[in-house]
Design an enzyme around this catalytic site. Structure first.
Site, PDB file in Angstrom:
ATOM      1  N   ASN A  12       0.742  -1.323  -0.027  1.00 52.00           N
ATOM      2  CA  ASN A  12      -0.042  -0.110   0.066  1.00 52.00           C
ATOM      3  C   ASN A  12       0.907   1.227  -0.099  1.00 52.00           C
ATOM      4  O   ASN A  12       1.748   1.523   0.723  1.00 52.00           O
ATOM      5  CB  ASN A  12      -1.066  -0.059   1.373  1.00 52.00           C
ATOM      6  CG  ASN A  12      -1.782   1.236   1.366  1.00 52.00           C
ATOM      7  OD1 ASN A  12      -1.606   1.896   0.581  1.00 52.00           O
ATOM      8  ND2 ASN A  12      -2.603   1.125   2.483  1.00 52.00           N
ATOM      9  N   PHE A  13       0.832   2.067  -0.870  1.00 48.02           N
ATOM     10  CA  PHE A  13       1.882   3.289  -0.926  1.00 48.02           C
ATOM     11  C   PHE A  13       1.166   4.369  -0.329  1.00 48.02           C
ATOM     12  O   PHE A  13       1.737   5.442  -0.185  1.00 48.02           O
ATOM     13  CB  PHE A  13       1.819   3.778  -2.559  1.00 48.02           C
ATOM     14  CG  PHE A  13       2.547   2.807  -3.420  1.00 48.02           C
ATOM     15  CD1 PHE A  13       3.163   1.634  -3.098  1.00 48.02           C
ATOM     16  CD2 PHE A  13       3.117   3.297  -4.684  1.00 48.02           C
ATOM     17  CE1 PHE A  13       3.941   0.805  -4.034  1.00 48.02           C
ATOM     18  CE2 PHE A  13       3.843   2.526  -5.663  1.00 48.02           C
ATOM     19  CZ  PHE A  13       4.197   1.227  -5.392  1.00 48.02           C
ATOM     20  N   LYS A  14      -0.137   4.171   0.340  1.00 48.76           N
ATOM     21  CA  LYS A  14      -0.813   5.309   0.935  1.00 48.76           C
ATOM     22  C   LYS A  14      -0.500   6.742   0.168  1.00 48.76           C
ATOM     23  O   LYS A  14      -0.762   6.682  -0.894  1.00 48.76           O
ATOM     24  CB  LYS A  14      -0.268   5.199   2.547  1.00 48.76           C
ATOM     25  CG  LYS A  14      -0.545   3.952   3.195  1.00 48.76           C
ATOM     26  CD  LYS A  14      -0.342   4.097   4.759  1.00 48.76           C
ATOM     27  CE  LYS A  14      -0.733   3.024   5.309  1.00 48.76           C
ATOM     28  NZ  LYS A  14      -0.987   2.920   7.045  1.00 48.76           N
ATOM     29  N   HIS A  96     -10.044   0.005   4.228  1.00 44.70           N
ATOM     30  CA  HIS A  96      -8.893   0.170   5.067  1.00 44.70           C
ATOM     31  C   HIS A  96      -8.910   0.889   6.336  1.00 44.70           C
ATOM     32  O   HIS A  96     -10.050   1.562   6.232  1.00 44.70           O
ATOM     33  CB  HIS A  96      -7.703   0.932   4.237  1.00 44.70           C
ATOM     34  CG  HIS A  96      -6.307   0.813   4.782  1.00 44.70           C
ATOM     35  ND1 HIS A  96      -5.969   1.806   5.762  1.00 44.70           N
ATOM     36  CD2 HIS A  96      -5.285   0.214   4.647  1.00 44.70           C
ATOM     37  CE1 HIS A  96      -4.815   1.585   6.030  1.00 44.70           C
ATOM     38  NE2 HIS A  96      -4.397   0.497   5.311  1.00 44.70           N
ATOM     39  N   GLU A 144      -5.813  -6.487   9.865  1.00 45.41           N
ATOM     40  CA  GLU A 144      -4.713  -5.480  10.187  1.00 45.41           C
ATOM     41  C   GLU A 144      -5.101  -4.928  11.721  1.00 45.41           C
ATOM     42  O   GLU A 144      -5.998  -3.828  11.782  1.00 45.41           O
ATOM     43  CB  GLU A 144      -4.716  -4.602   9.283  1.00 45.41           C
ATOM     44  CG  GLU A 144      -4.417  -4.775   7.928  1.00 45.41           C
ATOM     45  CD  GLU A 144      -3.937  -3.564   7.418  1.00 45.41           C
ATOM     46  OE1 GLU A 144      -2.586  -3.433   7.064  1.00 45.41           O
ATOM     47  OE2 GLU A 144      -4.595  -2.884   7.007  1.00 45.41           O
ATOM     48  N   ILE A 149      -0.722  -1.042  13.276  1.00 45.67           N
ATOM     49  CA  ILE A 149      -0.308  -0.386  11.815  1.00 45.67           C
ATOM     50  C   ILE A 149       0.656   0.794  12.023  1.00 45.67           C
ATOM     51  O   ILE A 149       0.579   1.566  12.801  1.00 45.67           O
ATOM     52  CB  ILE A 149      -1.621   0.089  11.362  1.00 45.67           C
ATOM     53  CG1 ILE A 149      -2.594  -0.968  10.869  1.00 45.67           C
ATOM     54  CG2 ILE A 149      -1.036   0.845   9.886  1.00 45.67           C
ATOM     55  CD1 ILE A 149      -3.879  -0.392  10.364  1.00 45.67           C
ATOM     56  N   GLY A 184       2.456  -3.890  10.904  1.00 46.86           N
ATOM     57  CA  GLY A 184       3.692  -3.847  11.432  1.00 46.86           C
ATOM     58  C   GLY A 184       4.538  -5.070  10.760  1.00 46.86           C
ATOM     59  O   GLY A 184       5.807  -5.243  11.080  1.00 46.86           O
ATOM     60  N   ALA A 205       3.041  -1.300   4.269  1.00 48.51           N
ATOM     61  CA  ALA A 205       2.801  -0.056   3.446  1.00 48.51           C
ATOM     62  C   ALA A 205       4.317   0.732   3.745  1.00 48.51           C
ATOM     63  O   ALA A 205       5.319   0.387   2.962  1.00 48.51           O
ATOM     64  CB  ALA A 205       1.901   0.816   4.090  1.00 48.51           C
ATOM     65  N   SER A 206       4.491   1.095   4.976  1.00 43.73           N
ATOM     66  CA  SER A 206       5.554   1.999   5.332  1.00 43.73           C
ATOM     67  C   SER A 206       7.067   1.356   5.016  1.00 43.73           C
ATOM     68  O   SER A 206       8.028   1.994   4.418  1.00 43.73           O
ATOM     69  CB  SER A 206       5.531   2.784   6.777  1.00 43.73           C
ATOM     70  OG  SER A 206       5.687   1.675   7.754  1.00 43.73           O
TER      71      SER A 206
END
Lengths: 226, 226, 226, 226
Positions: A12-14, A96, A144, A149, A184, A205-206
């Protein structure tokens, strides 16, 4: 419906600056390279405004981060399945934790996506919500726990019982839905434990999207599955 | 948890002028009289601002029309379970078609209500959404095809397969949840067919709440179950 | 329209346990006693389910924490002006930071309240939003920088320029609207500085609603205005 | 900030099938051709997923249909200003009747757009809401009585007093904001009367976006201003 090989690594590029616009294209290409070199499935979910330029640049599955229920016509600012499909999407995240949906809209969006051949990943926050999501027959459910997250603490290692318990409860009502876990996830060990607990992939994501060396993170992530 | 005898006749007062304020009390008393005289279960769901005065006046179950997820503290304008309980509620409708909720909030509200001993009726719009609602373990699910709400066309007579099909699909995942049906229910025949199709009660609104002779409507409705 | 004497001390009970149900009545009575003994205006805003029991017990103005736009009829779980009026309300907060409203709904709610003779206090988060709120002609605007809500740091002392600047900008477009300030107000000094900066009252919550000795807090708050 | 010459003809593509994907590009090119040939300002607002492909194909201003408030980072499915700018947007519609926004978010989105040099058109439904919108200092306000949207009945001809009254009220608080009108605009006469009443342009959708001959409609629309 697009066929997605399991297991799945979905990124997920958010709305990260590092994964916006031309940088979204660059990141998606790195994902594609790792996917192709290692024969693994990597899905990228850029921002909606970036879907077209990303999908025009890579051959791995490009997902939307959201899909609004509704038919073409009088909507303004909405992202309908038909439009996402034409923009090059193969599927969409739904519900989400940063974009929670009404239950009736989740079901309507899943039906619309199904009709269009789009793959759906419904995000959920706990086991019972996951079973409810599975009951509307999406392609996949991604559990999630919100408190993890972006925490750097992997759900698969910190709360393994969440995943194994969710898998068990979902299977009691839906034999076919793909089960992912998120929150995570940042390295290969997290992926390995997630798969061991019965999930069929991860959503993250991150760890990738904000990394200075996303190739390295991706190579580590896919190590247990290549 | 409050014990509610089956079958259930639940009356949503909505925001009808005829069922507001002192008129909500009057209508609830008529419901109570019919319930007691005939030994049947009638639940009334007045507006939130009317719950206290209604619950202070009748001994039948008084439900809220909505219950917000959340703990006591910093919320403004929300209707929390603890407050509804102190105001005299025995339960709440959730996710009514005129007040759709996010899936995660439905589940959180059901958990909170459960913890407080409040009965929950989750409204749904089609079979798959009903199964999803049943998956979060509320006390009851009420299937209400939106196109029939307020139509005067009874779901139990116009779309019997919706009810029987939903009952079957819900039972595959949840043996215990009470199944109600709504939309267009206005007389005893509608109730009779609803029960015959496997539901355990009905949820209705205008046929009673807007009637000039609600006693007559109520007596007709309960005829098949008294 | 109910006439409210300036300056105003408005107490939002939020969903605090200490200000719920019978304890809301007790707290409102303490507010009433201080108001009457000192000839000052104290407004209480209990939870919607508590409005009737509070308004039945006190003679000071009782406000709702929220008012939904819309006409009587087919709404479920909404709090319409007509119902709030019958429950004993004199007015309502609108657009509280914990219950933000769409601009069009703020305007519609203000019009409906106006039609019913209900007083409206529109909460806002900064000067330009305050001017926008004033433009729809509510009875009052309450400026509450969100970062100070519940902080114990008074807006009137920490950010005096917010209040004086807002007063000036609002007056350029609306000579009549009452201007309140909130966020972090907890004692008489805060009230004094708020009034000195050009506001005509204060909106507060926790300092009174969560206090073990609300009479003492109230007496301190009203000291500069009695 | 992008400089937009007055008067403005803004075309909302909504989610019309005829204005989606490659057909959005085709329609935008027709708009561009009419704009350039006649030296008039035509703005196109395609769906968010289509912005990049449209902005890559034309030199007239491309607007988003919506812009979410918020900073880059942890949002999923949102459309932030930074991303829309990189996708080639010059501005955005805000608060369209099909996508109403909270007042605080309108103001935050206008500030973010201003900071990025993006032009903002805030849609409104009546005169007081228009004044409120003007109070937050967007680039433009577009008054669109909802009952006329898509009706084929022009606001400028059916309710001229709405426009002239709104212009007057807005000018009392904001000398600079551009004032557009919408709802039912479909031909040059509608544009002519709109401008005569004091507006500086029009916002329309179906008359162009659903037309078989959009060039003809556009040429008719711009006749009074070329």
């Amino acid at each position: 419906m697009v066929k997605i090989e399991l297991p799945i690594i979905a990124i997920n590029f958010k709305t990260y600056t590092q994964a916006t616009g031309e940088r979204a294209v660059t990141l998606a290409k790195k994902c594609e390279q790792v996917a192709i070199e290692n024969g693994v499935t990597i899905i990228v979910a850029p921002q909606i405004a970036d879907i077209y330029r990303v999908s025009s640049s890579v051959d791995i599955p490009v997902f939307s981060q959201h899909l609004d229920a509704g038919e073409p016509g009088r909507f303004t600012g909405h992202s309908l399945g038909e439009t996402l499909l034409e923009a090059g999407c193969s599927g969409s995240l739904l519900n989400h934790s940063e974009n929670r949906m009404q239950l009736a809209d989740i079901e309507a969006s899943v039906r619309k996506a199904e009709h269009l051949g789009l793959y759906t990943i419904v995000c959920t926050n706990n086991p019972l919500v996951s079973v409810a999501a599975a009951a509307v027959n999406p392609s996949a459910v991604a559990v999630e726990p919100p408190e993890l997250i972006g925490s750097g603490i992997s759900v698969s290692q910190a709360q393994p019982e969440i995943i194994s318990g969710t898998v068990e409860q979902i299977r009691a009502v839906n034999k076919d839905v793909v089960i992912l876990c998120g929150a995570g996830i940042s390295n290969g060990d997290d992926v390995k434990s997630a798969l061991k607990l019965g999930s069929q992939g991860v959503l993250l994501a991150s760890a990738v999207a904000k990394s200075d060396k996303p190739e390295d993170v991706l190579n580590d992530l896919i190590a247990p599955i290549k």
